[in-house]
Write a protein that holds these residues in place. Structure first.
Motif, PDB file in Angstrom:
ATOM      1  N   GLU A  83      -5.906  11.230  -4.129  1.00 28.46           N
ATOM      2  CA  GLU A  83      -4.519  11.337  -4.587  1.00 28.46           C
ATOM      3  C   GLU A  83      -4.247  10.404  -5.756  1.00 28.46           C
ATOM      4  N   HIS A  84      -4.831   9.195  -5.696  1.00 30.27           N
ATOM      5  CA  HIS A  84      -4.687   8.264  -6.810  1.00 30.27           C
ATOM      6  C   HIS A  84      -5.376   8.806  -8.061  1.00 30.27           C
TER       7      HIS A  84
ATOM      8  N   LYS B 180      -1.784   6.265   0.106  1.00 26.69           N
ATOM      9  CA  LYS B 180      -2.400   7.447  -0.495  1.00 26.69           C
ATOM     10  C   LYS B 180      -3.916   7.329  -0.472  1.00 26.69           C
TER      11      LYS B 180
ATOM     12  N   GLU C   1      -3.263  11.416  -9.631  1.00 23.58           N
ATOM     13  CA  GLU C   1      -2.182  10.813 -10.404  1.00 23.58           C
ATOM     14  C   GLU C   1      -2.678  10.297 -11.745  1.00 23.58           C
ATOM     15  N   ASP C   2      -3.907   9.768 -11.761  1.00 24.17           N
ATOM     16  CA  ASP C   2      -4.482   9.294 -13.027  1.00 24.17           C
ATOM     17  C   ASP C   2      -4.690  10.447 -14.000  1.00 24.17           C
TER      18      ASP C   2
ATOM     19  N   GLU D 184      -1.945   1.758 -13.214  1.00 23.68           N
ATOM     20  CA  GLU D 184      -0.620   2.122 -13.731  1.00 23.68           C
ATOM     21  C   GLU D 184       0.017   0.952 -14.472  1.00 23.68           C
TER      22      GLU D 184
ATOM     23  N   THR E 255       0.034   0.841  -9.145  1.00 25.29           N
ATOM     24  CA  THR E 255      -1.375   0.488  -8.959  1.00 25.29           C
ATOM     25  C   THR E 255      -1.780  -0.381 -10.142  1.00 25.29           C
TER      26      THR E 255
ATOM     27  N   HIS F 248       6.367   6.016  -8.064  1.00 24.12           N
ATOM     28  CA  HIS F 248       5.876   6.972  -7.068  1.00 24.12           C
ATOM     29  C   HIS F 248       7.044   7.735  -6.436  1.00 24.12           C
TER      30      HIS F 248
ATOM     31  N   SER G 160       0.835  -1.193   0.000  1.00 24.69           N
ATOM     32  CA  SER G 160       0.000   0.000   0.000  1.00 24.69           C
ATOM     33  C   SER G 160       0.871   1.244   0.000  1.00 24.69           C
ATOM     34  N   THR G 161       0.481   2.240  -0.819  1.00 22.13           N
ATOM     35  CA  THR G 161       1.259   3.484  -0.858  1.00 22.13           C
ATOM     36  C   THR G 161       0.783   4.453   0.214  1.00 22.13           C
TER      37      THR G 161
END
Length: 228
Positions: free
Chosen positions: A10-11, A6, A14-15, A120, A117, A157, A3-4
């Motif tokens: 936040e994910h 986040k 990033e997308d 990603e 993820t 990341h 797990s990050t």
């Protein structure tokens, strides 16, 4: 997958950033789709989308123009000013560039395998397959190769890794036209990328690291660059 830590917003941020910097779906000055459309595309609530947009506004990636919508900011503001920008402008030697790739990119692949993820990872594999299609069709693959390697860096990341990529692009830009005229190098690229994708898909970090290292060593040998 580790797990990050986040949040969902936040994910999502990033997308959206990947849509701008990797997929080139939106470029500087473009207006993003309205909330209903974009939240449906990203499969999140409008509340989560708003939080993600606020994050990107804070980081000067997006700007909200009252009564008009949300827009992508210009490229200079998006990439930021740093010593790395000056370094990327230098006319670096191909040998130096490939040595940089050999130092950094195997570790990129290692951390991407651990931290990516699912979305990603899907993006990395998409660009890897796209590049393979372009190679087989004997079409220009430079942009697809950029996107493949950049999406791997993004999945680490690690912001410093992302900032290094514009410099490493110089090696890709110089290498692609030269390697395309060498059948052995083209075959090595196909085989190496398939191996990298296979290990990433399995989330085998050591395998991905080794495969990336071999890929860059093959390229260096193809250009007559020694590892000494």
């Amino acid at each position: 997958m580790k797990s990050t830590g986040k949040s969902l917003s936040e994910h999502v941020a990033e997308d959206i950033l990947a849509m701008i910097t990797i997929e080139k779906k939106y470029t500087a000055g473009d207006k993003l789709p309205n909330e209903n459309v974009l939240s449906a595309e990203l499969e999140v609530s409008r509340t989560t989308l708003r939080e993600a947009i606020r994050i990107l506004v804070t980081h000067r990636v997006l700007e909200i123009r009252r009564g008009r919508g949300t827009y992508v900011k210009n490229h200079k503001e998006l990439t930021g000013e740093s010593g790395l920008d000056e370094l990327s402008a230098l006319q670096l030697d191909v040998k130096d560039l490939y040595e940089m790739r050999l130092i950094f990119e195997p570790e990129c692949a290692y951390y991407a395998a651990k931290r990516a993820t699912d979305k990603e990872l899907e993006r990395i594999l998409h660009y890897g397959r796209l590049e393979e299609e372009l190679i087989l069709q004997k079409e220009d693959r430079t942009e697809a190769e950029h996107a493949f390697h950049k999406s791997i860096a993004k999945a680490t990341h690690n912001e410093f890794m992302n900032r290094l990529m514009p410099i490493l692009y110089q090696a890709i830009d110089k290498g692609v036209p030269l390697s395309d005229i060498d059948k052995e190098m083209v075959q090595n690229t196909l085989q190496d990328h398939r191996m990298i994708m296979e290990f990433l898909a399995k989330r085998d970090a050591e395998g991905a690291k080794t495969a990336m290292k071999l890929h860059i060593i093959h390229a260096m040998r193809g250009f007559g660059i020694t590892e000494e």
